[in-house]
Design an enzyme around this catalytic site. Structure first.
Site, PDB file in Angstrom:
ATOM      1  N   ALA A  87       0.866  -1.174   0.000  1.00  0.00           N
ATOM      2  CA  ALA A  87       0.000   0.000   0.000  1.00  0.00           C
ATOM      3  C   ALA A  87       0.903   1.224   0.000  1.00  0.00           C
ATOM      4  O   ALA A  87       2.031   1.172   0.507  1.00  0.00           O
ATOM      5  CB  ALA A  87      -0.873   0.000   1.247  1.00  0.00           C
TER       6      ALA A  87
ATOM      7  N   GLY B 298       0.590  -5.068   0.563  1.00  0.00           N
ATOM      8  CA  GLY B 298      -0.506  -5.101  -0.410  1.00  0.00           C
ATOM      9  C   GLY B 298      -0.100  -5.724  -1.742  1.00  0.00           C
ATOM     10  O   GLY B 298      -0.959  -6.221  -2.480  1.00  0.00           O
TER      11      GLY B 298
ATOM     12  N   GLU C  78      -0.463  -9.330  -1.205  1.00  0.00           N
ATOM     13  CA  GLU C  78      -1.907  -9.585  -1.103  1.00  0.00           C
ATOM     14  C   GLU C  78      -2.552  -9.573  -2.490  1.00  0.00           C
ATOM     15  O   GLU C  78      -3.421 -10.400  -2.798  1.00  0.00           O
ATOM     16  CB  GLU C  78      -2.542  -8.544  -0.178  1.00  0.00           C
ATOM     17  CG  GLU C  78      -2.150  -8.788   1.300  1.00  0.00           C
ATOM     18  CD  GLU C  78      -2.412  -7.617   2.224  1.00  0.00           C
ATOM     19  OE1 GLU C  78      -2.099  -6.477   1.838  1.00  0.00           O
ATOM     20  OE2 GLU C  78      -2.918  -7.838   3.334  1.00  0.00           O
TER      21      GLU C  78
ATOM     22  N   GLU D   6       4.069  -5.257   7.306  1.00  0.00           N
ATOM     23  CA  GLU D   6       3.260  -4.273   8.038  1.00  0.00           C
ATOM     24  C   GLU D   6       3.661  -4.173   9.508  1.00  0.00           C
ATOM     25  O   GLU D   6       3.555  -3.110  10.118  1.00  0.00           O
ATOM     26  CB  GLU D   6       1.767  -4.624   7.933  1.00  0.00           C
ATOM     27  CG  GLU D   6       1.164  -4.446   6.546  1.00  0.00           C
ATOM     28  CD  GLU D   6       1.347  -5.656   5.642  1.00  0.00           C
ATOM     29  OE1 GLU D   6       2.122  -6.578   5.971  1.00  0.00           O
ATOM     30  OE2 GLU D   6       0.705  -5.663   4.576  1.00  0.00           O
TER      31      GLU D   6
HETATM   32  N1  CO8 Z   1       4.609   3.247  -0.366  1.00  0.00           N
HETATM   33  C1  CO8 Z   1       5.046   4.407  -0.851  1.00  0.00           C
HETATM   34  N2  CO8 Z   1       6.284   4.566  -1.389  1.00  0.00           N
HETATM   35  C2  CO8 Z   1       7.093   3.495  -1.416  1.00  0.00           C
HETATM   36  C3  CO8 Z   1       6.694   2.234  -0.927  1.00  0.00           C
HETATM   37  C4  CO8 Z   1       5.360   2.118  -0.378  1.00  0.00           C
HETATM   38  N3  CO8 Z   1       4.873   0.953   0.097  1.00  0.00           N
HETATM   39  N4  CO8 Z   1       7.704   1.357  -1.074  1.00  0.00           N
HETATM   40  C5  CO8 Z   1       8.711   2.050  -1.653  1.00  0.00           C
HETATM   41  N5  CO8 Z   1       8.338   3.325  -1.865  1.00  0.00           N
HETATM   42  C6  CO8 Z   1       9.142   4.418  -2.462  1.00  0.00           C
HETATM   43  C7  CO8 Z   1      10.240   4.884  -1.539  1.00  0.00           C
HETATM   44  O1  CO8 Z   1       9.742   5.792  -0.593  1.00  0.00           O
HETATM   45  C8  CO8 Z   1      11.217   5.500  -2.516  1.00  0.00           C
HETATM   46  O2  CO8 Z   1      10.712   6.779  -2.898  1.00  0.00           O
HETATM   47  P1  CO8 Z   1      11.756   8.032  -3.065  1.00  0.00           P
HETATM   48  O3  CO8 Z   1      12.656   7.606  -4.205  1.00  0.00           O
HETATM   49  O4  CO8 Z   1      10.853   9.154  -3.412  1.00  0.00           O
HETATM   50  O5  CO8 Z   1      12.466   8.157  -1.774  1.00  0.00           O
HETATM   51  C9  CO8 Z   1      11.086   4.607  -3.741  1.00  0.00           C
HETATM   52  O6  CO8 Z   1       9.837   3.924  -3.610  1.00  0.00           O
HETATM   53  C10 CO8 Z   1      12.181   3.572  -3.839  1.00  0.00           C
HETATM   54  O7  CO8 Z   1      12.214   2.865  -2.613  1.00  0.00           O
HETATM   55  P2  CO8 Z   1      13.548   2.690  -1.743  1.00  0.00           P
HETATM   56  O8  CO8 Z   1      14.491   3.841  -1.966  1.00  0.00           O
HETATM   57  O9  CO8 Z   1      13.134   2.402  -0.343  1.00  0.00           O
HETATM   58  O10 CO8 Z   1      14.165   1.395  -2.437  1.00  0.00           O
HETATM   59  P3  CO8 Z   1      15.117   0.298  -1.746  1.00  0.00           P
HETATM   60  O11 CO8 Z   1      15.601  -0.547  -2.870  1.00  0.00           O
HETATM   61  O12 CO8 Z   1      16.113   0.920  -0.845  1.00  0.00           O
HETATM   62  O13 CO8 Z   1      14.111  -0.576  -0.825  1.00  0.00           O
HETATM   63  C11 CO8 Z   1      12.072  -1.771  -0.340  1.00  0.00           C
HETATM   64  C12 CO8 Z   1      13.075  -1.314  -1.421  1.00  0.00           C
HETATM   65  C13 CO8 Z   1      12.729  -2.793   0.573  1.00  0.00           C
HETATM   66  C14 CO8 Z   1      10.898  -2.406  -1.059  1.00  0.00           C
HETATM   67  C15 CO8 Z   1      11.604  -0.539   0.495  1.00  0.00           C
HETATM   68  O14 CO8 Z   1      11.185   0.474  -0.403  1.00  0.00           O
HETATM   69  C16 CO8 Z   1      10.461  -0.820   1.436  1.00  0.00           C
HETATM   70  O15 CO8 Z   1      10.676  -1.416   2.483  1.00  0.00           O
HETATM   71  N6  CO8 Z   1       9.233  -0.379   1.073  1.00  0.00           N
HETATM   72  C17 CO8 Z   1       8.076  -0.495   1.936  1.00  0.00           C
HETATM   73  C18 CO8 Z   1       7.538  -1.901   1.956  1.00  0.00           C
HETATM   74  C19 CO8 Z   1       6.364  -1.989   2.883  1.00  0.00           C
HETATM   75  O16 CO8 Z   1       6.455  -1.748   4.065  1.00  0.00           O
HETATM   76  N7  CO8 Z   1       5.218  -2.386   2.323  1.00  0.00           N
HETATM   77  C20 CO8 Z   1       3.991  -2.544   3.081  1.00  0.00           C
HETATM   78  C21 CO8 Z   1       3.221  -1.288   3.049  1.00  0.00           C
HETATM   79  S1  CO8 Z   1       1.821  -1.315   4.142  1.00  0.00           S
HETATM   80  C22 CO8 Z   1       0.688  -2.263   3.363  1.00  0.00           C
HETATM   81  O17 CO8 Z   1       0.881  -2.758   2.285  1.00  0.00           O
HETATM   82  C23 CO8 Z   1      -0.634  -2.513   4.023  1.00  0.00           C
HETATM   83  C24 CO8 Z   1      -1.026  -1.400   4.945  1.00  0.00           C
HETATM   84  C25 CO8 Z   1      -1.607  -1.918   6.240  1.00  0.00           C
HETATM   85  C26 CO8 Z   1      -1.895  -0.782   7.228  1.00  0.00           C
HETATM   86  C27 CO8 Z   1      -0.626  -0.053   7.719  1.00  0.00           C
HETATM   87  C28 CO8 Z   1      -0.973   1.229   8.434  1.00  0.00           C
HETATM   88  C29 CO8 Z   1       0.271   2.027   8.925  1.00  0.00           C
END
Ligand code: CO8
Length: 260
Positions: A66, A111, A114, A134
């Protein structure tokens, strides 16, 4: 329809949906979800489309979850409603008559996993990573990440993934039954296409009933599931395609299915 966040294409009986926000690793926000819902329904209603392939744009991610930007300061009620909204869209995908395959070309997290689990099949690139992170945000999966993951891989491993938030590799995902196949990155899309072509060549009503009976059975007990299966066989016997399938086998030729 002019799509802003996804690319929708179709060719040779296959519908393609590409989530197109590579700078955010294809994170799912409200707009993406709304477009996905419209695309699922549009392609499912398109008689030329027999299988859907869903993938993410760019080199790194299928979908990294998400969109966390939309979750900052979200109220409890808005979060609950957002979770129900996403669940509804993933349920639509899972229950489409048209089968779907996730071509997982990189991260499938939160997500993203999912979404992949709501597809019927998953083909992963060797570099793909899977996780429900999450818990690292002090929250829990809400779009089926707990329920579907447990059903796919069992309680033991699902609990580990949900409680640690750790990612698993594509090879491990294959071993535990989360994905159907793992391929080198440059082959994953073409191999997904071949799998889609194999399914697209089958009789669509038989595919539809196979999916319905499988999901109906999973939602109930074994005897109800078996009853559904028997009824499904009966329904297939009422189709032109089933007559054609049996005749073609007996005449030692390829069947020509018409979808009726
Ligand atoms: N949402 C928004 N932006 C994101 C997301 C995301 N889920 N994942 C990555 N991005 C963005 C980063 O912010 C970054 O943006 P910018 O270049 O502007 O800084 C860009 O994508 C590239 O990401 P990274 O620089 O972080 O790339 P890396 O190669 O260093 O890392 C990862 C890749 C490991 C995938 C890392 O980006 C990461 O951990 N992302 C988040 C993963 C995550 O936590 N996903 C779950 C999200 S929550 C969900 O799906 C359900 C919600 C449930 C409720 C929660 C309520 C709080």
């Amino acid at each position: 329809m002019a799509w802003k966040n996804i690319i929708v294409e179709k060719e040779d009986k296959i519908g393609y949906i590409t989530i197109n926000r590579p700078k955010s690793l294809n994170a799912l926000n409200h707009n993406v979800l709304e477009e996905l819902k419209k695309a699922f329904i549009q392609l499912d209603n398109d008689e030329d489309v027999r299988v859907l392939i869903i993938t993410g744009a760019g080199e790194k991610a299928f979908v990294a979850g998400a969109d966390i930007n939309e979750l900052e300061d979200i109220s409890a009620i808005d979060a609950f409603e957002f979770m129900e909204y996403g669940q509804n869209i993933f349920n639509i995908l899972e229950k489409l008559d048209t089968p779907s395959i996730a071509s997982v070309n990189g991260y499938a997290l939160g997500g993203g996993l999912e979404l992949a689990m709501a597809c019927d099949l998953r083909v992963a690139a060797k570099n793909a990573k899977f996780g429900q992170p999450e818990i690292k945000l002090a929250n829990i999966p809400g779009w089926g990440g707990i329920q579907r993951l447990t059903r796919y891989i069992g309680i033991t491993k699902a609990k580990e993934m949900v409680l640690t938030g750790n990612f698993i590799s594509a090879e491990e995902a294959l071993q535990i039954g989360l994905v159907n196949n793992v391929l080198p990155k440059d082959k994953v899309f073409n191999e997904t296409k071949k799998l889609a072509e194999t399914i697209a060549a089958k009789a669509p009503l038989a595919i539809k009933f196979a999916k319905k009976m499988l999901h109906g059975g999973l939602d109930g007990d074994l005897s109800t599931g078996l009853l559904l299966e028997a009824a499904g066989v009966g329904l297939c016997c009422s189709t032109i395609d089933q007559t054609e399938g049996v005749e073609a086998f007996l005449q030692k030729r390829d069947p020509k299915f018409c979808g009726k």
